[in-house]
Design an enzyme around this catalytic site. Structure first.
Site, short mmCIF file in Angstrom:
data_model
loop_
_atom_site.label_atom_id
_atom_site.label_comp_id
_atom_site.label_asym_id
_atom_site.label_seq_id
_atom_site.Cartn_x
_atom_site.Cartn_y
_atom_site.Cartn_z
CG HIS A 64 -80.69 -20.04 -61.36
ND1 HIS A 64 -81.60 -19.18 -60.64
CD2 HIS A 64 -81.84 -21.11 -61.60
CE1 HIS A 64 -82.98 -19.54 -60.66
NE2 HIS A 64 -82.82 -20.73 -61.34
CG HIS A 105 -85.10 -19.58 -54.83
ND1 HIS A 105 -83.96 -19.60 -55.85
CD2 HIS A 105 -85.78 -20.54 -55.46
CE1 HIS A 105 -84.08 -20.67 -56.85
NE2 HIS A 105 -85.42 -21.04 -56.42
CB CYS A 146 -81.62 -18.16 -47.80
SG CYS A 146 -80.70 -16.64 -47.17
CD GLU A 178 -87.14 -15.04 -52.56
OE1 GLU A 178 -85.89 -14.83 -53.10
OE2 GLU A 178 -87.40 -14.01 -51.82
CB THR A 220 -84.84 -12.07 -50.71
OG1 THR A 220 -84.50 -12.87 -51.60
CG2 THR A 220 -85.25 -12.54 -49.52
CB CYS A 245 -81.43 -10.27 -48.60
SG CYS A 245 -79.73 -10.70 -49.25
S1 SF4 Z 1 -79.65 -13.21 -52.32
FE1 SF4 Z 1 -79.86 -12.97 -50.00
S2 SF4 Z 1 -81.76 -13.85 -49.64
FE2 SF4 Z 1 -80.98 -14.71 -51.70
S3 SF4 Z 1 -79.75 -16.68 -51.14
FE3 SF4 Z 1 -78.52 -14.79 -51.25
S4 SF4 Z 1 -78.11 -14.12 -48.94
FE4 SF4 Z 1 -80.20 -15.21 -49.21
#
Ligand code: SF4
Length: 283
Positions: free
Chosen positions: A40, A73, A95, A125, A161, A189
């Site tokens: 984005h 995602h 990811c 996602e 996440t 995450c």
């Molecule tokens: S926010 Fe976390 S899960 Fe999402 S792309 Fe970044 S590292 Fe990966």
């Protein structure tokens, strides 16, 4: 005027990896596509476009022999299978944290669990994670949603996440309260939470905040909102040219942070622009 940059401003691990893979693929020179915008950030997407990378909505739009990059995602399992069936070169930039959530759903589902995904049902996602379930799967955004689900004897829970731990905890408590067996994988995450905590601290210590990132980036908008609640002199920009020197009248300390999809080159340009402002000359 002192400019303080948040330690974790900008790209998270997954976005950095996806962007690097996309630029590497673009440099190779074959027809390269992304399924939806890779991240984005309109500026990153534009740079890739200038290098010939085309964003498509469906695998069927990709030329035979082309390379397709899967965004950080992730995408639905069917889209990935369609790309493999079409003999496309697949660069999977999903990811690893998102991949883990997809894998847990596939395994739990095979083992007979009904799946509960804690997250936003319309987010790509989540749509991708859901697609890995072989049986029943439900997306819930609150513990109240859990109470409305049909009877389940084995529940497998994973989270989008970017969810908060408190939110996951509430949903798990609601699942446990229904009885039966509940197995939980914490697939959150902490990149989002870390950025938000830092932004709060910074907003409390400066006179003005600048938050950098795509106007279409949910995590950047949330950062700006968090800062604005603490410090009304918060401004959200995508690029350095949107900086207005009037914002810095009487300001001694400026805090700068950026969403997880904001590249370093844009952060550097914004800092250079703010540092070049002579606040004593602002009329
Ligand atoms: S926010 Fe976390 S899960 Fe999402 S792309 Fe970044 S590292 Fe990966």
């Amino acid at each position: 005027m002192q400019v303080l940059l948040a330690k974790h401003a900008g790209f998270c691990f997954g976005v950095k990896r996806a962007t690097q893979l996309a630029f590497e693929a673009a440099n190779i020179g074959s027809e390269t596509y992304t399924l939806g915008p890779i991240i984005h950030s309109p500026q990153v997407v534009q740079r890739l476009e200038e290098m010939g990378v085309i964003s498509v909505e469906n695998v069927s739009e990709v030329e035979t022999g082309g390379t397709i990059i899967i965004r950080s995602h992730g995408v639905a399992a069917e889209q990935l299978e369609a790309a493999v069936r079409a003999n496309l070169e697949v660069v999977d930039a999903t990811c690893p944290f998102v991949k883990k959530a997809q894998e847990h759903v596939a395994t739990l589902s095979k083992e007979g669990y009904d799946i509960v995904v804690v997250g936003d049902a319309v987010h790509p996602e989540v749509q991708g994670i859901v697609s890995y379930a072989a049986g029943r799967v439900y997306v819930v955004s609150s513990h109240e949603d859990v109470e409305r689900l049909p009877r389940m004897s084995k529940i497998g829970v994973v989270a989008q996440t970017t969810q908060s731990f408190e939110h996951l905890h509430e949903v798990v408590a609601a699942c446990l309260a229904r009885g039966g067996e509940t197995r939980v994988y914490n697939t959150i995450c902490d990149a989002t939470a870390v950025r938000q905590e830092e932004a709060k601290k910074l907003a409390g210590a400066v006179d003005c905040m600048v938050v950098i990132g795509g106007f279409n980036s949910a995590n950047t908008m949330r950062l700006a909102q968090i800062c604005r609640e603490l410090l009304p002199r918060t401004h959200h920009v995508e690029t350095a040219c949107q900086i207005d020197e009037q914002w810095f009248k009487g300001v001694k300390k400026v805090g700068v942070t950026a969403g997880a999809s904001t590249p370093k080159w844009i952060i550097d340009e914004v800092i250079d622009r703010i540092s070049a402002i002579d606040k004593d000359k602002i009329s």
